[in-house]
Design a protein around this motif. Structure first.
Motif, mmCIF file in Angstrom:
data_model
loop_
_atom_site.group_PDB
_atom_site.id
_atom_site.type_symbol
_atom_site.label_atom_id
_atom_site.label_comp_id
_atom_site.label_asym_id
_atom_site.label_seq_id
_atom_site.Cartn_x
_atom_site.Cartn_y
_atom_site.Cartn_z
ATOM 1 N N ASP A 188 0.564 -4.695 2.282
ATOM 2 C CA ASP A 188 -0.906 -4.917 2.416
ATOM 3 C C ASP A 188 -1.337 -6.235 2.243
ATOM 4 O O ASP A 188 -1.944 -7.017 2.905
ATOM 5 N N GLU A 208 1.073 -1.224 0.064
ATOM 6 C CA GLU A 208 -0.056 0.123 -0.063
ATOM 7 C C GLU A 208 0.823 1.232 -0.098
ATOM 8 O O GLU A 208 1.495 1.438 0.879
ATOM 9 N N LYS A 252 -3.011 7.264 -3.328
ATOM 10 C CA LYS A 252 -2.924 6.020 -2.897
ATOM 11 C C LYS A 252 -3.132 4.917 -3.725
ATOM 12 O O LYS A 252 -3.926 4.904 -4.333
ATOM 13 N N ASN A 302 -2.107 0.262 -4.947
ATOM 14 C CA ASN A 302 -1.488 -0.626 -4.583
ATOM 15 C C ASN A 302 -0.312 -0.885 -5.533
ATOM 16 O O ASN A 302 -0.968 -1.136 -6.863
#
Length: 664
Positions: free
Chosen positions: A636, A569, A606, A608
């Motif tokens: 994450d 993350e 933000k 992934n």
């Protein structure tokens, strides 16, 4: 000295803001230095470590203790690079007030400066702002002040302003002394901190200069007033006005409010039990470990016996000293508010709370999690015995530097906030005589299966005398993601004696740890042992352990194996003008953007992103954002590696051929 005569001030800011030069100018003006040093020449009182002198930037916190008719000042210089955030954060635990130093600019406040500002507010510190480098060209005073107030809040009120910006900047005037909007803002900020003063002000419409001055420390302590100063520390312009305000109006250690959340403190008086907070640790080749302490309550004396913060027998606080850069000056006593050092006390760590009796929990500083990693190994046999000890010393000095052993790759891993942070820490290890080699760590991939399959292996070995024999039949199933490993014993009719079934499971588990297609740990599978054979004489535990391991290999290669990779993350802060470049780059890194937030002129992305794509990311990010971008990340989850990459990875890891050979 009483706490009401002590002021502890930490200087925060970005690496280009001139914190060290400002602190040097203040120390010179107070008469603590005979000559004002220079960052460029490596002669400042705060930048005394070899790496700070070489890089011409502060990489560690430093303290300058000054005494005068005003009492005591402890000025704390902190690193400006976000890579060395730990000392800035822990310094806030020692200081009651912070000065955020900003290089003058017409628009926006750097993201890292905003981050420090918020951390200081969360710590309950009184705050002030100093603007440097207003002598640069193409600056607009109104825009500078407006952008700072928009970014940091309307409680920021100019106290001194320059006669002009650019090369003509030669003096400052006290804005709050004059009738006008700044004076009115100053009055409003001060009266807001005290209900009784506010009531008198509303009734009379005025506040006397004496009342205004008396209530300024209260307004700073409560956060309703943040004074703003313009200073040119190289030329001494504005230094006098700043230091006079500091010794008169900055809150004292005796004024620190409950919002500071100081650990284990009752009344904070000198006659109560000693409570002191360890906020910095460093190492000296002559003095051993040097621990910086902030006395919160009680009194500390040389060689005083205190409770060991980690249990066991008591410990002695030796070498009690005040701190002036790299120089330690012995003191006879330290009371509440004092910042001091003790030497040769090897067991203390950052965050330890030291008490003279009873107990206290360690203080948790709000430190970021380290997210950059390097694999390290000793350069020679002579370094093997020393490397672990020296790395752990560095980890004690910097709580954002960590050392661990990665079980899946068998590597020693050092974690830090950036590549620069890691290489700087490792350079300290080498400076202490231990050779270190580094490499990019192997990604901790995982293996699992997506289908069902059966596996079988007969282990038979005959060499004069008793031989070896064991045969196992298994069924392999995928388990739910995160479900771990399950072993099911479905053997009936005594096909495998009960005493040998644990050996089959042990062989399976050991093979899972080694991996099958990519030398990576196998996860989330179910193994059902349903049949087998044994020999009355030749069967033993090792035979069934081997048969279990080989049967798993057999089934695994038939069950559509896949690789899983760690997904991070990631939070990236960039000026808005670079958003397109950074988001486009994330797409090339197989990133998935989860959301965006706006923070002034900054966009916070933000996302992934696979860890494999984030290794070494700091360098391209700085390149894309002209050095203004920053990022953080944390683990994450695991997710499947795309098939086109899996084939390449398996080939690179060199395990597939060996597995196929063993299967055959």
């Amino acid at each position: 000295m009483p706490a009401d005569a002590i002021r502890n001030v930490a200087f925060l800011g970005t690496s280009d803001s001139g914190k060290t030069t400002l602190l040097e100018a203040l120390a010179f003006h107070f008469g603590a230095l005979k000559r004002q040093g220079s960052v460029a020449e490596g002669t400042t009182v705060c930048d005394f470590s070899p790496e700070s002198i070489a890089k011409k930037h502060s990489l560690q916190a430093a303290v300058v203790h000054i005494e005068g008719p005003f009492g005591q000042l402890n000025l704390v210089d902190t690193p400006g690079y976000p890579d060395f955030l730990a000392d800035a954060v822990t310094a806030m635990g020692a200081a009651g007030a912070v000065v955020l130093t900003l290089a003058a600019r017409n628009d926006s406040v750097p993201f890292h400066a905003r981050r420090l500002w918020k951390l200081a507010g969360d710590a309950g510190c009184a705050r002030a702002v100093v603007v440097t480098k207003a002598d640069q060209e193409n600056l607009d005073l109104e825009r500078i002040v407006r952008s700072i107030r928009e970014a940091l809040g309307k409680s920021v009120v100019p106290f001194t302003l320059p006669n002009q910006t650019g090369a003509g900047f030669s003096s400052v005037h006290v804005a709050g002394d004059q009738d006008g909007p700044w004076h009115q803002m100053l009055v409003d900020a001060v009266v807001e901190a005290d209900d009784a003063l506010m009531e008198r002000y509303l009734e009379s419409g005025a506040v006397s200069d004496e009342e205004l001055e008396r209530h300024m420390p209260i307004a700073m302590e409560k956060g309703t007033l943040v004074p703003l100063f313009f200073v040119n520390p190289l030329k001494g312009i504005g230094v006098k006005e700043l230091d006079e305000f500091m010794v008169k109006e900055f809150p004292t250690a005796g004024m620190e409010p409950p919002s500071r959340k100081l650990p284990a403190v009752a009344g904070g008086r000198p006659d109560e039990r000693l409570v002191a907070l360890a906020w910095k640790v460093t190492t000296d080749k002559h003095l051993g470990q040097i621990t910086y302490l902030r006395v919160l309550q009680g009194s500390m004396k040389p060689d005083m016996q205190v409770v060991h913060p980690h249990g066991g027998k008591g410990m002695k606080l030796t070498g009690l000293s005040s701190i002036f850069g790299k120089e330690l000056r012995p003191v006879a006593q330290a009371g509440p508010g004092a910042i001091v050092a003790v030497t040769r006390v090897e067991d203390l760590r950052v965050g330890d709370v030291i008490v003279s009796e009873g107990s206290a929990e360690p203080h948790a500083f709000p430190l970021p999690e380290p997210f950059n990693s390097l694999a390290v190994r000793p350069k020679s046999r002579n370094d093997e015995q020393k490397i672990s000890g020296e790395l752990h010393k560095i980890a004690k000095e910097d709580p954002t530097f960590r050392v661990r052993r990665e079980p899946s790759t068998h590597e020693m891993i050092c974690d830090g906030l950036s590549e620069l942070h890691l290489h700087t820490c490792l350079a300290r290890v080498e400076a202490r005589g231990v050779g270190v080699e580094t490499s990019i760590p192997r990604i901790a991939y995982q293996e699992t299966v997506t289908g069902k399959a059966e596996g079988h292996y007969r282990h038979k070995k005959q060499t004069g005398g008793s031989g070896q024999f064991g045969e196992a039949y298994i069924r392999l199933y995928p388990n739910t993601r995160g479900g771990g490993f399950e072993f099911l014993d479905e053997v009936t009719g005594g096909a495998i004696p009960r005493q040998f079934i644990p050996a089959v499971e042990k062989g399976v588990v050991e093979q899972m740890q080694k991996g099958i297609i990519a030398s990576s740990q196998v996860v989330d599978i179910k193994v059902e042992l349903y049949d087998g054979k044994y020999h009355e004489v030749d069967s033993d535990e090792i035979s069934f352990k081997i048969s279990g391991a080989r049967a798993l290999q057999d089934a695994f290669l038939k069950a559509r194996p896949i690789l899983l990779e760690p997904i991070m993350e990631v939070e990236i802060a960039v000026p808005s003008r670079f958003f397109g470049d950074v988001s486009g780059d994330l797409n090339t890194r197989r990133g998935r953007i989860l959301g965006m937030e706006t923070d002034g002129d900054f966009q916070v992305i933000k996302a992934n992103v696979p860890l494999a794509e984030m290794q070494g990311y700091a360098t391209p990010l700085r390149s894309m954002t002209a050095g203004e971008g920053s990022f953080s990340m944390r683990f994450d989850h695991y997710d499947q590696v795309p098939s086109y990459l899996q084939e390449k990875l398996v080939a690179e890891l060199g395990a597939h051929k060996e597995a196929v050979k063993e299967h055959a």
